[in-house]
Design a protein around this motif. Structure first.
Motif, mmCIF file in Angstrom:
data_model
loop_
_atom_site.group_PDB
_atom_site.id
_atom_site.type_symbol
_atom_site.label_atom_id
_atom_site.label_comp_id
_atom_site.label_asym_id
_atom_site.label_seq_id
_atom_site.Cartn_x
_atom_site.Cartn_y
_atom_site.Cartn_z
ATOM 1 N N SER A 16 0.802 -1.231 0.000
ATOM 2 C CA SER A 16 0.000 0.000 0.000
ATOM 3 C C SER A 16 0.833 1.279 0.000
ATOM 4 C CB SER A 16 -0.991 0.007 1.153
ATOM 5 O OG SER A 16 -0.315 0.003 2.385
ATOM 6 N N LYS A 20 0.564 4.068 -2.966
ATOM 7 C CA LYS A 20 -0.121 5.291 -2.545
ATOM 8 C C LYS A 20 0.048 6.465 -3.520
ATOM 9 C CE LYS A 20 -0.696 8.093 1.608
ATOM 10 N NZ LYS A 20 -0.212 8.312 2.983
ATOM 11 N N THR A 35 -9.484 1.349 -4.627
ATOM 12 C CA THR A 35 -8.258 0.640 -4.259
ATOM 13 C C THR A 35 -8.619 -0.690 -3.612
ATOM 14 O OG1 THR A 35 -7.158 2.752 -3.886
ATOM 15 C CG2 THR A 35 -6.111 0.815 -2.951
#
Length: 152
Positions: A16, A20, A35
C-alpha cells in the motif's frame, strides 16, 4: 461508455505505501479511485472475477502493483479489454528487477503498459493521460501539472 473511474490493485496489503502515489495523483486530478488488495496467486478467482466484470463495474483503466513474480497485472489483463498498467514493486532479493521482468514480458496479444519499479505516480499519470483522450478537462489539468513541475 467511458468513465472516469480507475482501479488501483495491489497484491498484498504491504504494497500500500508504494502504491499510494498512484491513488494520490488520481485523487488530485479528481478521478474516482477504487483501491483493492487481491493476489494473482492467493485469490486468483477474485482477480479473474474482478477483471472480467471491470467494464460493467464502470472502470476505464486498471493499475496493478505487485512484487516478486508480479503476476497480478498479467492476470488482470488476461481477463479484461481495459488498459492495464503494471507497477513492478521492489522488496525482493533483487530489488524489484524480477517484478519488472514479470510485468513487462507479457505474451503477444495481452499487453500490460509498464512503468518503472515503484513508479506508481507515473502509473497514475498515465491513467489520467488515457482518460484525457475522451475527457478534455484532464488535458488542461495535465498541462497545469507539467507547468507546476517546471516551476519548481
Amino acid at each position: 461508455i467511458v468513465t472516469e473511474r480507475v482501479a488501483v490493485l495491489m497484491g498484498s496489503p504491504s504494497d500500500s505505501e508504494r502504491m499510494k502515489p498512484a491513488t494520490e495523483i488520481l485523487e488530485k486530478f479528481g478521478v474516482d479511485v477504487d483501491t483493492r488488495v487481491m493476489s494473482a496467486h492467493r485469490t486468483p478467482g477474485n482477480v479473474a472475477d474482478f477483471a472480467s466484470q471491470a467494464v460493467e463495474s464502470g472502470f476505464s483503466v486498471i493499475i496493478c502493483g505487485a512484487g516478486m513474480a508480479a503476476h497480478l497485472a498479467g492476470a488482470v489483463a488476461a481477463n479484461t479489454i481495459l488498459p492495464v498498467i503494471g507497477v513492478p514493486l521492489s522488496g525482493s532479493a533483487v530489488s524489484g528487477f524480477d517484478s519488472l521482468l514479470a510485468t513487462v514480458q507479457m505474451p503477444k496479444g495481452i499487453p500490460v503498459a509498464t512503468v518503472a519499479i515503484d513508479g506508481a505516480m507515473n502509473a497514475g499519470l498515465l491513467a489520467i493521460q488515457m482518460l484525457a483522450l475522451n475527457e478534455p478537462k484532464y488535458v488542461k489539468l495535465l498541462e497545469s501539472h507539467r507547468d507546476e513541475m517546471a516551476s519548481r
